[in-house]
Write an enzyme that holds these catalytic residues in place. Structure first.
Site, PDB file in Angstrom:
ATOM      1  N   ASN A  10       1.060  -1.557   0.173  1.00  0.00           N
ATOM      2  CA  ASN A  10      -0.261   0.122  -0.384  1.00  0.00           C
ATOM      3  C   ASN A  10       0.227   1.403   0.159  1.00  0.00           C
ATOM      4  O   ASN A  10       1.718   1.454   1.070  1.00  0.00           O
ATOM      5  CB  ASN A  10      -1.130  -0.603   1.055  1.00  0.00           C
ATOM      6  CG  ASN A  10      -1.486   1.550   1.379  1.00  0.00           C
ATOM      7  OD1 ASN A  10      -1.642   1.825   0.495  1.00  0.00           O
ATOM      8  ND2 ASN A  10      -2.612   1.497   1.848  1.00  0.00           N
ATOM      9  N   GLU A 100      -7.163   4.452   7.390  1.00  0.00           N
ATOM     10  CA  GLU A 100      -6.484   6.758   7.589  1.00  0.00           C
ATOM     11  C   GLU A 100      -7.851   6.765   6.760  1.00  0.00           C
ATOM     12  O   GLU A 100      -8.257   8.302   6.588  1.00  0.00           O
ATOM     13  CB  GLU A 100      -5.592   7.083   6.418  1.00  0.00           C
ATOM     14  CG  GLU A 100      -4.398   6.034   8.001  1.00  0.00           C
ATOM     15  CD  GLU A 100      -3.228   5.562   6.275  1.00  0.00           C
ATOM     16  OE1 GLU A 100      -2.683   5.740   5.099  1.00  0.00           O
ATOM     17  OE2 GLU A 100      -1.911   4.918   7.318  1.00  0.00           O
ATOM     18  N   SER A 216       3.755  -2.166  10.189  1.00  0.00           N
ATOM     19  CA  SER A 216       5.028  -2.405  10.819  1.00  0.00           C
ATOM     20  C   SER A 216       5.868  -3.501  10.392  1.00  0.00           C
ATOM     21  O   SER A 216       6.319  -3.939  11.271  1.00  0.00           O
ATOM     22  CB  SER A 216       4.934  -1.858  12.227  1.00  0.00           C
ATOM     23  OG  SER A 216       4.723  -0.616  12.638  1.00  0.00           O
ATOM     24  N   GLY A 238       5.095   1.388   4.676  1.00  0.00           N
ATOM     25  CA  GLY A 238       6.566   1.969   4.473  1.00  0.00           C
ATOM     26  C   GLY A 238       7.612   1.166   3.594  1.00  0.00           C
ATOM     27  O   GLY A 238       8.357   1.263   3.220  1.00  0.00           O
TER      28      GLY A 238
HETATM   29  P1  13P Z   1       2.716   0.636   7.573  1.00  0.00           P
HETATM   30  O1  13P Z   1       3.783  -0.832   6.919  1.00  0.00           O
HETATM   31  O2  13P Z   1       3.927   1.634   6.911  1.00  0.00           O
HETATM   32  O3  13P Z   1       2.887  -0.144   9.109  1.00  0.00           O
HETATM   33  O4  13P Z   1       1.420   0.590   7.224  1.00  0.00           O
HETATM   34  C1  13P Z   1       0.402  -0.767   7.471  1.00  0.00           C
HETATM   35  C2  13P Z   1      -0.542  -0.258   6.325  1.00  0.00           C
HETATM   36  O5  13P Z   1      -1.359   0.623   6.715  1.00  0.00           O
HETATM   37  C3  13P Z   1      -0.618  -1.242   5.206  1.00  0.00           C
HETATM   38  O6  13P Z   1      -2.214  -0.150   5.164  1.00  0.00           O
END
Ligand code: 13P
Length: 255
Positions: A10, A100, A216, A238
């Site tokens: 993502n 989000e 994460s 990330g």
């Molecule tokens: P991170 O891997 O940056 O923690 O994000 C997770 C996420 O929201 C994937 O949709």
């Protein structure tokens, strides 16, 4: 029932179209079809990069999805992107109800449920995202929150629709924080989701639905999550933005 492992990237609001295309070119160069035959790899770029990236990945096993969809098909709705338009731009999957979207765009359970149905009507495969906040976890409400989030969506789905569904368990406190639940805790949540799917449809059908963990995820921990019996893949933010960490996660899941 063997569920194929899925690594879903993502990209959120990152990467210009040229940067997405450059990543796509390098990923294809590093993508040995035989080596990675046991896993599915999926990229969720910005809506702008959907069409060019889907063209780049044409004929390869790498799949493309959108991060959100708006309701409707076509119409006077300034700024909106329907499932139909996303599908025609090359998306096969779509994230629905990412935390989000719930947090910053005011999406509630009811809208999320409507969007899941809209995705299916547009011949997209929805990936329904659920998960508890830090406060909810402290109050030990994790399973109750997920039961509510999933319970809102299931009544509107028939068995034929449910087969197209993927669920992603993403604890809000684990997203972008470097904090993760234990694989055992994440699996407990995934097992509860599968149980709820089994109640609504049948245990056999629930057994065919992929459940991902997100929050994460990195090359260091991805394998541990995937080895949990009810977790079938990872939804990565990330760590998916960097080609080396993306390939490292693919490597870690490939065998
Ligand atoms: P991170 O891997 O940056 O923690 O994000 C997770 C996420 O929201 C994937 O949709």
């Amino acid at each position: 029932m063997m569920r194929r492992v899925l690594l879903a990237a993502n990209w959120k609001m990152f990467k210009t179209v040229p940067a997405a295309l450059a990543f796509g070119r390098e990923l294809l160069r590093r993508y040995d079809v035989d080596h990675f035959s046991a896993i599915d790899v999926m990229i969720f770029p910005t809506a702008l990069a959907l069409w060019p990236l889907s063209q780049r990945f044409a004929g390869s096993p790498i799949q493309i999805g959108a991060q959100n969809l708006d309701l409707g098909t076509e119409g006077a709705l300034t700024g909106a992107l329907s499932g139909y338009l996303l599908r025609e731009a090359g998306a096969e999957y779509v994230l629905v109800g990412h935390s989000e979207r719930r947090q910053h765009f005011g999406e509630d359970d009811e809208l999320v449920a409507t969007k899941v149905q809209a995705a299916i009507s547009a011949h997209l495969h929805p990936i329904l995202c659920v998960g508890e906040t830090a406060e909810e976890r402290e109050r030990e409400e994790t399973l109750a929150i997920m039961r509510r989030q999933i319970g809102a969506v299931l009544p509107g789905l028939g068995s034929q629709d449910a087969i197209k569904l993927t669920v992603a368990y993403e604890p809000v406190w684990a997203i972008g924080s470097g904090k993760v639940p234990t694989a055992q805790d994440a699996n407990r949540a995934a097992a509860a989701i599968r149980h709820q799917l089994g109640e609504r449809f049948s245990p056999e059908l629930a057994d065919r639905i992929r459940i991902l963990y997100g929050g994460s995820v990195s090359p260091k921990n991805v394998r541990e999550f995937i080895e949990a019996p009810d977790i079938d893949g990872a939804l990565v933010g990330g760590a998916s933005l960097n080609l080396e960490t993306m390939v490292a996660m693919m490597e870690s899941l490939a065998h």
